[in-house]
Design an enzyme around this catalytic site. Sequence first.
Site, short mmCIF file in Angstrom:
data_model
loop_
_atom_site.label_atom_id
_atom_site.label_comp_id
_atom_site.label_asym_id
_atom_site.label_seq_id
_atom_site.Cartn_x
_atom_site.Cartn_y
_atom_site.Cartn_z
N ASP A 105 0.92 -1.27 0.14
CA ASP A 105 0.04 0.00 0.05
C ASP A 105 0.86 1.17 -0.05
O ASP A 105 1.96 1.24 0.63
CB ASP A 105 -0.86 0.04 1.38
N1 URA Z 1 -0.78 -5.90 4.23
C1 URA Z 1 -1.23 -4.51 4.12
O1 URA Z 1 -2.43 -4.34 4.92
N2 URA Z 1 -0.71 -3.57 3.49
C2 URA Z 1 0.32 -4.12 2.62
O2 URA Z 1 0.79 -3.08 1.95
C3 URA Z 1 0.62 -5.25 2.66
C4 URA Z 1 0.15 -6.17 3.41
#
Ligand code: URA
Length: 238
Positions: A105
């Site tokens: 993310d």
């Molecule tokens: N889980 C999440 O919530 N975000 C990420 O970027 C990777 C795994």
Amino acid sequence: MLRADALLSRFGYCSRREAAAWLRAGRVLLDQSPVTSPSAKVDPARVLVDGQPVPFVHGIFAALHKPLGYTCSHTSENGSPTIYELLPAQWESRTPAVQSIGRLDKETSGLLLLSDDGALVHALTSPKRHIEKVYEYRTASPVPSEAAALFAAGSLTLNGEKSPCLPATLEPDASDPCHGLLRLHEGRYHQVRRMLAAVGAPVVELTRVAIGPLQLASLSLKPGEWIPINPQRFTDVS
Ligand code: URA
């Protein structure tokens, strides 16, 4: 062996149409001699373009320390910077272009693998491989003590999902119930944030600290830095 014009476009120097002009200008040498014909067959490992060897002639496999605030898209969304701005510009022009192996993310930092080898990307993201990914989290409120057993049992089904998450290992800090590690063997959308939110502990900071045998800490990468990795480190890893 590749045609000289195909080499220039495959490795991101110019389009195949532009290649004839590059070759006429003597910018491509094979064993010290200019290659002038677009159809000449050349070994990329023996070629110099503008006096330099072709980088990553056997393909790209690299690890990036993704900084906060960057997206994993090829195009900028709402003006956010993308991870591709942190990499050599020529990587984006190669065919196939480099891509991230899975995504993080925008608000997650940490270890991200990159490759231009579609088969390798597929192999490493395949749900069958179950490669372990380790996340270091900080939550806004304490993670309840029952969460470890719930995650380990593989019985948590996230909102909107049909199948429960695979068993995952929660390793909370003994001295800080808002901090710890979560080890996953799959990669669902926003999985760590959704798992911890499901037990009433919203994530406020998230970093991926390991993928399979690769530990972010041992790579000595500052946020935004990358290094080449030998893909054989992932052979037979599960
Ligand atoms: N889980 C999440 O919530 N975000 C990420 O970027 C990777 C795994």
